[in-house]
Write a protein that holds these residues in place. Sequence first.
Motif, PDB file in Angstrom:
ATOM      1  N   ARG A 133       2.537   9.570   2.924  1.00 49.42           N
ATOM      2  CA  ARG A 133       3.525   9.668   1.868  1.00 49.42           C
ATOM      3  C   ARG A 133       4.033   8.372   1.918  1.00 49.42           C
ATOM      4  N   ILE A 134       4.034   7.346   0.850  1.00 50.26           N
ATOM      5  CA  ILE A 134       4.345   5.851   0.806  1.00 50.26           C
ATOM      6  C   ILE A 134       5.818   6.027   0.039  1.00 50.26           C
ATOM      7  N   SER A 135       6.601   5.221   0.770  1.00 44.80           N
ATOM      8  CA  SER A 135       8.017   5.095   0.076  1.00 44.80           C
ATOM      9  C   SER A 135       7.979   4.130  -1.086  1.00 44.80           C
TER      10      SER A 135
ATOM     11  N   LEU B 228       0.822  -0.773 -12.613  1.00 48.23           N
ATOM     12  CA  LEU B 228       1.481  -1.390 -11.340  1.00 48.23           C
ATOM     13  C   LEU B 228       1.658  -0.395 -10.502  1.00 48.23           C
ATOM     14  N   HIS B 229       2.156   0.708 -10.411  1.00 48.61           N
ATOM     15  CA  HIS B 229       2.625   1.665  -9.467  1.00 48.61           C
ATOM     16  C   HIS B 229       1.194   2.137  -8.934  1.00 48.61           C
ATOM     17  N   ILE B 230       0.202   2.422 -10.020  1.00 45.92           N
ATOM     18  CA  ILE B 230      -1.060   2.882  -9.410  1.00 45.92           C
ATOM     19  C   ILE B 230      -1.795   1.736  -8.262  1.00 45.92           C
ATOM     20  N   ILE B 231      -1.811   0.673  -8.668  1.00 47.86           N
ATOM     21  CA  ILE B 231      -2.211  -0.565  -7.901  1.00 47.86           C
ATOM     22  C   ILE B 231      -1.453  -0.509  -6.535  1.00 47.86           C
ATOM     23  N   LEU B 232      -0.205  -0.442  -6.824  1.00 47.70           N
ATOM     24  CA  LEU B 232       0.572  -0.582  -5.231  1.00 47.70           C
ATOM     25  C   LEU B 232       0.368   0.387  -4.429  1.00 47.70           C
ATOM     26  N   TRP B 233       0.420   1.477  -5.175  1.00 44.46           N
ATOM     27  CA  TRP B 233       0.061   2.820  -4.363  1.00 44.46           C
ATOM     28  C   TRP B 233      -1.384   2.582  -3.642  1.00 44.46           C
ATOM     29  N   ILE B 234      -2.326   2.307  -4.233  1.00 47.18           N
ATOM     30  CA  ILE B 234      -3.666   2.078  -3.459  1.00 47.18           C
ATOM     31  C   ILE B 234      -3.632   0.925  -2.596  1.00 47.18           C
ATOM     32  N   PHE B 235      -2.731  -0.040  -2.809  1.00 46.27           N
ATOM     33  CA  PHE B 235      -2.741  -0.932  -1.936  1.00 46.27           C
ATOM     34  C   PHE B 235      -1.915  -0.543  -0.663  1.00 46.27           C
ATOM     35  N   GLY B 236      -1.010   0.308  -0.743  1.00 47.94           N
ATOM     36  CA  GLY B 236      -0.259   0.908   0.258  1.00 47.94           C
ATOM     37  C   GLY B 236      -1.037   1.677   0.988  1.00 47.94           C
ATOM     38  N   MET B 237      -1.890   2.571   0.488  1.00 52.18           N
ATOM     39  CA  MET B 237      -2.558   3.492   1.320  1.00 52.18           C
ATOM     40  C   MET B 237      -3.916   2.720   2.121  1.00 52.18           C
ATOM     41  N   ALA B 238      -4.189   1.535   1.527  1.00 45.91           N
ATOM     42  CA  ALA B 238      -5.130   0.600   2.268  1.00 45.91           C
ATOM     43  C   ALA B 238      -4.437   0.264   3.619  1.00 45.91           C
ATOM     44  N   HIS B 239      -3.153   0.246   3.810  1.00 51.97           N
ATOM     45  CA  HIS B 239      -2.566  -0.220   4.937  1.00 51.97           C
ATOM     46  C   HIS B 239      -2.171   0.750   6.062  1.00 51.97           C
ATOM     47  N   PHE B 240      -2.982   1.973   5.846  1.00 52.23           N
ATOM     48  CA  PHE B 240      -2.364   3.232   6.893  1.00 52.23           C
ATOM     49  C   PHE B 240      -2.734   2.547   8.259  1.00 52.23           C
ATOM     50  N   PRO B 241      -1.921   2.834   9.194  1.00 49.80           N
ATOM     51  CA  PRO B 241      -0.692   3.809   9.248  1.00 49.80           C
ATOM     52  C   PRO B 241       0.473   3.448   8.827  1.00 49.80           C
ATOM     53  N   GLU B 242       0.648   1.957   8.615  1.00 46.93           N
ATOM     54  CA  GLU B 242       2.016   1.399   8.101  1.00 46.93           C
ATOM     55  C   GLU B 242       2.345   1.643   6.789  1.00 46.93           C
ATOM     56  N   ASP B 243       3.610   1.983   6.637  1.00 46.75           N
ATOM     57  CA  ASP B 243       4.316   2.210   5.223  1.00 46.75           C
ATOM     58  C   ASP B 243       4.637   0.719   4.796  1.00 46.75           C
TER      59      ASP B 243
END
Length: 413
Positions: free
Chosen positions: A164-166, A131-146
């Motif tokens: 760097r994602i929070s 789940l953490h890996i999926i959410l990290w990839i999802f977060g990276m896809a929303h660059f430049p917003e955290d």
Amino acid sequence: MPLLIFNKKKHRVLIILLYAIFAYSFFRYNAIPGSLRKIITLATVISTLIYLVPTIFGKLKSNVLGKYIRALLFLLLFSIIQAFIFHGQSPIESTIITIYDIGGVLFYFVLVKLKPTLKETYKFISIMVILHIILWIFGMAHFPEDIYTTSSDKNLDISRGIMRISLAAKPFLVLGLFIILEKAIIFKKKQYWIFVAAISTLIVLEVIRQVIFLSAILSIYIFIRKKRYSLIIIAIITMLLIGIFQFVEIGKKTIVGKMLALTERQSSFENNSEENIRITAYRYFFTEKNSNIFTVLLGNGYPHSNSKYGYRMFIERSRLKLFASDVGYAYIFIRLGLIGLIVFLLIFLQAKKVRNVPISIRIFVLYMYLLNIATAFILVDFFALACSLYIIDLHHNLNKANELFPSNYNTSI
């Protein structure tokens, strides 16, 4: 409340997962309104706390660590009173700001109540890693917003060469790494080594220097621990890594280069000061924050940003540039006092006594305690540690069962 919705025996992993997601406040995903996330987290943790009162106050005979974690939970609850008595912060504000740490510690008692097996506990850990890996990839896809920050500034930090994602639940990545590394060593299967490489890569990409360094050194120890002079080998490897980073030219546009450049800038700033900034922070929080014996022993509680107490802390941070979140044991001391530090020490010492615990679990507990020197992960993100402590409880019970029925003993991971 997840504990009441499903059949507890048939859906243990699902109930545990739902509680973690709710208590993590949906990983602070800001597409969900903040007020709604807070309400759900408050409702989940408070209702679960009430439901688990018989478990918390029970004898906990099968849980060798239970009484110490119960003491930690009581300290967190009492910190609400401390903040009211000594800083005039309302119990409602204190509850809102403390609920996240309460939720993490309470997670241990969720496990105690539901009694997941070793297999189910490891399954939950695996789900959290995925789940953490999926959410990290999802977060990276929303660059430049955290998309996982509660800060008003939602732009991603790229000072370390990558966004760097929070994202919460980072300790599960390292716990997953240690577990899968132990399996790779034992079973010698190629797919396990692929998982080790994948998780290690993501740990580097999350660009938290303490996490990268500690997880790497402890992973090496797990790998070579049965070799003679393993500690000496670890020391030599550590010195070699430091030497490489110190003397070998690394491209400044790479992730490692950016992190090293940031470290050099921070070191240069500290060299212009009289002492290391973290030593200054520890000295300040341990010697100048408490006004009486009661706050020394039991802490000051958690400051809420909307209270006068929280405002004073904000002004203080802005003026001194000292952050409790950068010095984990000082964070525990100012929140929960000297007794809080003693409770954490007792948890570590008691966990260390239990025999036949997988090396991955032992090393992860050590990792969290070492990491807490320079971060506040151990209390702020207690969930993965709670899983590890619960697994240690299970092995304690297996040890006792083995004394009575040796043929039934099994510690397989």
